[in-house]
Design an enzyme around this catalytic site. Structure first.
Site, short mmCIF file in Angstrom:
data_model
loop_
_atom_site.label_atom_id
_atom_site.label_comp_id
_atom_site.label_asym_id
_atom_site.label_seq_id
_atom_site.Cartn_x
_atom_site.Cartn_y
_atom_site.Cartn_z
N HIS A 39 0.84 -1.21 0.00
CA HIS A 39 0.00 0.00 0.00
C HIS A 39 0.87 1.26 0.00
O HIS A 39 0.67 2.17 -0.81
CB HIS A 39 -0.91 -0.04 1.24
CG HIS A 39 -1.80 1.15 1.40
ND1 HIS A 39 -3.16 1.09 1.22
CD2 HIS A 39 -1.52 2.44 1.74
CE1 HIS A 39 -3.69 2.28 1.43
NE2 HIS A 39 -2.71 3.12 1.76
N GLU A 40 1.86 1.29 0.90
CA GLU A 40 2.72 2.48 1.00
C GLU A 40 3.68 2.58 -0.17
O GLU A 40 4.00 3.69 -0.62
CB GLU A 40 3.50 2.43 2.32
CG GLU A 40 2.64 2.44 3.57
CD GLU A 40 1.75 3.67 3.67
OE1 GLU A 40 2.15 4.74 3.13
OE2 GLU A 40 0.66 3.58 4.25
N HIS A 66 1.93 4.36 -2.98
CA HIS A 66 1.99 5.81 -2.79
C HIS A 66 3.35 6.36 -3.23
O HIS A 66 3.44 7.36 -3.95
CB HIS A 66 1.79 6.16 -1.32
CG HIS A 66 0.38 6.05 -0.83
ND1 HIS A 66 -0.68 6.66 -1.48
CD2 HIS A 66 -0.15 5.43 0.25
CE1 HIS A 66 -1.80 6.40 -0.81
NE2 HIS A 66 -1.50 5.65 0.23
#
Length: 408
Positions: free
Chosen positions: A67-68, A71
């Site tokens: 998820h990170e 980003h």
């Protein structure tokens, strides 16, 4: 948040663990392996439950990392530097060094995280279905299904339109595109975040009063959301105060520099007494900016090694140091200040050092501008770097040569 255990680089981004990540690992492993699976699927050896719980916990942390990373990768593709990712008790934090230059980039950076979690939910869900078709052990099916649900919950929770969640960033981008004011959009997103945080705290207190310790987690998450949203609001209000001010009007120039080839011993012998600063931009043999060195780093070099150690070996490389160009809006570069830069921003143009912005410069400007200042009409915050070759004598178009007194 600082990492405790470095894990190396993934997709070019530095990743580390904060010690508190042990909490989420233990919570998932114990609750799933010690309670949920034995109750739902009895009859397996205790070791099988323990291994299943630990595997689910590790895969959940890996899901947060994906998820990170999503980003971070999209941020870098939109010219936003990424300092690193830290995984901790409440998930993960991608530390971006700078701000998106357009509302579209801001939206893409925010939306890709929940999208990645949703894709992972589908992948784990498909894996669970495939495990059933292949008649795999029911514990494997359960763990994969559990991870599918958790990633779906992670995606939906992060889409709540409240800072600092991804949904709050999406809300900020939408309001920015609609109203044309990135800082007011950030303030409104922060207000939504604080309201959501207080709702979580209230719900957690009610849950605790109902004699359920699960409410403590809601209170903890709510406090985190309120604190982060309040910090974002303060940052946005500073942005409002500084809107329309360029880096060039704030920086101290000329900046005292040191040569990359100079030895540490020579620096202390010839320069340390006359220089009055704690940090120095480092220039290479061509006069190009190559990094930043701090007195504390130089003092850490053993005395017997100082004569054979050049400043370039001790300096922080330029890639780790906060930099800006003279024409950039000051409000957009403040977030680049980091520990490696010792709170400084090196101002350069075409590789040539033009000045330096220090915390004292920022404090001086904030003292002259009310934090309730409104965004000037027509203020242009869509800055793009100048790709033209440097002129023979550098100055600002339409202005006299700008040379404020050196001050750091």
């Amino acid at each position: 948040m600082k990492e405790t255990v470095p894990l190396g680089r993934y997709a070019g981004v530095r990743v580390g663990l904060h010690w508190s990540v042990i909490g989420i690992l233990a919570l998932v492993a114990v609750s799933l392996g010690g309670y949920v699976l034995p109750a739902d699927l009895p009859g397996h050896p205790p070791l099988a439950y323990a291994v299943s719980g630990i595997a689910a916990a590790v895969l959940l942390v890996c899901s947060v990392l994906v998820h990170e990373l999503a980003h971070s990768v999209v941020a870098r593709r939109n010219d936003v530097a990424v300092e690193g990712i830290t995984l901790w008790l409440l998930g993960g934090v991608a530390r971006l060094r700078g701000e998106a230059r357009t509302s579209g980039a801001d939206f893409r950076i925010a939306a890709v995280g929940p999208a990645a979690s949703l894709v992972l939910a589908l992948v784990f869900g498909a894996g669970s279905w495939l495990a059933v078709e292949l008649a795999a052990d029911e514990l494997i099916v359960a763990v994969l299904g559990y991870l599918a649900v958790l990633n779906a919950v992670l995606a939906v929770f992060n889409l709540i339109p409240a800072a600092p969640l991804d949904g709050g960033r999406i809300l900020r981008a939408v309001l920015w595109a609609w109203r044309g004011d990135r800082f007011r959009a950030a303030v409104w997103s922060a207000w939504a975040g604080r309201g959501f945080g207080f709702l979580l705290i209230a719900a957690g207190v009610v849950e605790v009063l109902a004699r359920s310790t699960a409410g403590l987690w809601w209170v903890l998450i709510g406090l985190f959301v309120v604190n982060m949203a309040s910090a974002e609001e303060r940052q946005a209000r500073i942005g409002l105060a500084l809107a329309g001010i360029e880096v060039a009007t704030v920086m101290s120039t000329p900046a005292e520099t040191v040569a990359a080839a100079q030895s540490v011993e020579q620096f202390f012998h010839d320069s340390a007494v006359t220089h009055r600063h704690s940090t120095f931009p480092v220039l290479d043999e061509r006069g190009q900016l190559s990094g930043l060195v701090a007195l504390n780093d130089l003092r850490a070099v053993p005395v017997q090694d100082r004569s054979g150690t050049a400043l370039r070996e001790v300096a922080r490389p330029l890639a780790e140091v906060a930099t800006a160009e003279p024409g950039e809006p000051l409000a957009l570069v403040l977030s680049r200040m980091n520990e490696a830069s010792r709170g400084r921003i090196l101002v350069s143009e075409h590789g040539r050092l033009r000045g330096i912005v220090s915390p004292s410069d920022i404090t001086r400007v904030l003292a002259d501008h009310s934090l309730t200042a409104t965004l000037p009409a027509g203020a242009d915050l869509s800055w793009e770097p100048d790709t033209r070759p440097p002129p023979p004598n550098w100055w600002f178009p339409g202005q006299q040569r700008f040379e404020p007194p050196a001050r750091r």
